[in-house]
Write a protein that holds these residues in place. Sequence first.
Motif, PDB file in Angstrom:
ATOM      1  N   VAL A 134     110.034 -51.093  15.549  1.00 24.79           N
ATOM      2  CA  VAL A 134     109.850 -49.652  15.331  1.00 24.79           C
ATOM      3  C   VAL A 134     108.355 -49.364  15.225  1.00 24.79           C
ATOM      4  O   VAL A 134     107.621 -50.092  14.558  1.00 24.79           O
ATOM      5  CB  VAL A 134     110.586 -49.169  14.050  1.00 24.79           C
ATOM      6  CG1 VAL A 134     110.146 -49.942  12.814  1.00 24.79           C
ATOM      7  CG2 VAL A 134     110.370 -47.678  13.852  1.00 24.79           C
ATOM      8  N   TRP A 135     107.913 -48.320  15.920  1.00 28.95           N
ATOM      9  CA  TRP A 135     106.546 -47.836  15.792  1.00 28.95           C
ATOM     10  C   TRP A 135     106.588 -46.520  15.024  1.00 28.95           C
ATOM     11  O   TRP A 135     107.542 -45.735  15.161  1.00 28.95           O
ATOM     12  CB  TRP A 135     105.901 -47.639  17.157  1.00 28.95           C
ATOM     13  CG  TRP A 135     105.573 -48.937  17.836  1.00 28.95           C
ATOM     14  CD1 TRP A 135     105.767 -50.196  17.356  1.00 28.95           C
ATOM     15  CD2 TRP A 135     104.999 -49.112  19.150  1.00 28.95           C
ATOM     16  NE1 TRP A 135     105.360 -51.144  18.273  1.00 28.95           N
ATOM     17  CE2 TRP A 135     104.879 -50.502  19.376  1.00 28.95           C
ATOM     18  CE3 TRP A 135     104.586 -48.216  20.135  1.00 28.95           C
ATOM     19  CZ2 TRP A 135     104.352 -51.015  20.552  1.00 28.95           C
ATOM     20  CZ3 TRP A 135     104.062 -48.732  21.316  1.00 28.95           C
ATOM     21  CH2 TRP A 135     103.938 -50.114  21.519  1.00 28.95           C
ATOM     22  N   CYS A 136     105.579 -46.288  14.231  1.00 30.86           N
ATOM     23  CA  CYS A 136     105.560 -45.112  13.363  1.00 30.86           C
ATOM     24  C   CYS A 136     104.366 -44.222  13.680  1.00 30.86           C
ATOM     25  O   CYS A 136     103.282 -44.722  14.006  1.00 30.86           O
ATOM     26  CB  CYS A 136     105.501 -45.541  11.894  1.00 30.86           C
ATOM     27  SG  CYS A 136     106.816 -46.686  11.427  1.00 30.86           S
ATOM     28  N   ARG A 186     104.181 -53.679  11.452  1.00 28.57           N
ATOM     29  CA  ARG A 186     103.377 -54.508  10.556  1.00 28.57           C
ATOM     30  C   ARG A 186     102.106 -53.803  10.090  1.00 28.57           C
ATOM     31  O   ARG A 186     101.287 -54.402   9.399  1.00 28.57           O
ATOM     32  CB  ARG A 186     103.013 -55.819  11.257  1.00 28.57           C
ATOM     33  CG  ARG A 186     104.222 -56.694  11.601  1.00 28.57           C
ATOM     34  CD  ARG A 186     103.810 -57.952  12.319  1.00 28.57           C
ATOM     35  NE  ARG A 186     104.959 -58.777  12.659  1.00 28.57           N
ATOM     36  CZ  ARG A 186     104.886 -59.902  13.377  1.00 28.57           C
ATOM     37  NH1 ARG A 186     103.709 -60.311  13.819  1.00 28.57           N
ATOM     38  NH2 ARG A 186     105.979 -60.587  13.646  1.00 28.57           N
ATOM     39  N   GLY A 187     101.934 -52.558  10.484  1.00 27.38           N
ATOM     40  CA  GLY A 187     100.770 -51.809  10.046  1.00 27.38           C
ATOM     41  C   GLY A 187      99.544 -52.013  10.907  1.00 27.38           C
ATOM     42  O   GLY A 187      98.422 -51.736  10.457  1.00 27.38           O
ATOM     43  N   ARG A 207     100.822 -46.157   4.522  1.00 29.42           N
ATOM     44  CA  ARG A 207     100.028 -47.198   3.863  1.00 29.42           C
ATOM     45  C   ARG A 207      98.791 -47.545   4.684  1.00 29.42           C
ATOM     46  O   ARG A 207      97.721 -47.802   4.130  1.00 29.42           O
ATOM     47  CB  ARG A 207     100.890 -48.438   3.638  1.00 29.42           C
ATOM     48  CG  ARG A 207     101.886 -48.251   2.493  1.00 29.42           C
ATOM     49  CD  ARG A 207     103.109 -49.118   2.611  1.00 29.42           C
ATOM     50  NE  ARG A 207     102.815 -50.516   2.836  1.00 29.42           N
ATOM     51  CZ  ARG A 207     103.725 -51.417   3.235  1.00 29.42           C
ATOM     52  NH1 ARG A 207     104.960 -51.018   3.480  1.00 29.42           N
ATOM     53  NH2 ARG A 207     103.392 -52.670   3.398  1.00 29.42           N
ATOM     54  N   LEU A 208      98.929 -47.551   6.015  1.00 27.86           N
ATOM     55  CA  LEU A 208      97.772 -47.809   6.870  1.00 27.86           C
ATOM     56  C   LEU A 208      96.725 -46.713   6.708  1.00 27.86           C
ATOM     57  O   LEU A 208      95.521 -46.997   6.596  1.00 27.86           O
ATOM     58  CB  LEU A 208      98.204 -47.900   8.335  1.00 27.86           C
ATOM     59  CG  LEU A 208      97.056 -48.007   9.349  1.00 27.86           C
ATOM     60  CD1 LEU A 208      96.272 -49.302   9.149  1.00 27.86           C
ATOM     61  CD2 LEU A 208      97.571 -47.907  10.770  1.00 27.86           C
ATOM     62  N   ILE A 209      97.171 -45.457   6.688  1.00 32.08           N
ATOM     63  CA  ILE A 209      96.234 -44.345   6.504  1.00 32.08           C
ATOM     64  C   ILE A 209      95.530 -44.468   5.157  1.00 32.08           C
ATOM     65  O   ILE A 209      94.311 -44.251   5.054  1.00 32.08           O
ATOM     66  CB  ILE A 209      96.982 -43.005   6.617  1.00 32.08           C
ATOM     67  CG1 ILE A 209      97.422 -42.770   8.071  1.00 32.08           C
ATOM     68  CG2 ILE A 209      96.103 -41.851   6.145  1.00 32.08           C
ATOM     69  CD1 ILE A 209      98.314 -41.563   8.258  1.00 32.08           C
TER      70      ILE A 209
END
Length: 272
Positions: free
Chosen positions: A97-99, A145-146, A234-236
């Motif tokens: 999945v890509w977000c 995985r971010g 979380r990446l942002i």
Amino acid sequence: MSRHDLTDDAWNAIRYLMPSRSKSRRGRPWFDHRQLINGVLWILQTGAPWRDLPVEFGNWKTVYNRFRRWVKEGLWDKLFRKLLRRMDQLGNIDRTVWCVDATVTRAHRSAAGMAKQSEENDKTHALGRSRGGYSTKLHVMTDARGTLLSITATGGQRHESQEFDNLYEHCQVSVHFYRDRPAAIAGDKDYGSAAIRESIENRSIEAVMPTRANETVNEEFDRDCYRKRNIVERLIGWLRESRRIATRYDKLPESYLAFIKLAAIRRMLKCI
């Protein structure tokens, strides 16, 4: 030595991608690339003005000029793309999945002085007025995985749904073949439009977006998959730990995006 400096392993992973001095080139020898990149990383993490760069990294003007030259030559884009594709070859890109998501970044006074504020200039410089004031909106795509896969910048007032197709097209890993595409793309209600769902499904990808209040409830909505969407938030949050990213100081959007890609490069170097 700064705590933000590249480690030996990180430097060895990218040194072969750095430009080399031509034998026919005249003038002074080039300033050491590693020391210069460490200076740019110090600016990235602290958010300080270029003139405040410590002398241990060299003359601030030299570091700034090299940074801008590499922005124009596309070197930061090349590093980002090469490392991302190397991770893909190593099987470190998760395609379950890509977000996608977006975040508004407040523009500092120094970022707004490039040109007179107008609709046309704001579009060119990725600036605009939103609830957060004069700002830039960053549109982000990440894997499960971010890992940052794609990043674009628009004015703060531009809606996320208007930028989705452009964000997908800017993905730096291969999506041309069906086997290279993610199984699903997840986004919040800002992406929950029929046009976006159709665009995703036409690529043979599952669209995981909640329905809006004025839409028919989708009974096949994959809630377990949607819960993984927090990885992009979380990446942002991690990107915003770099002060040069948390507030936009750069007048030109390509310089601002270069800092974001440099932060992503540092993150990828820990995985290679």
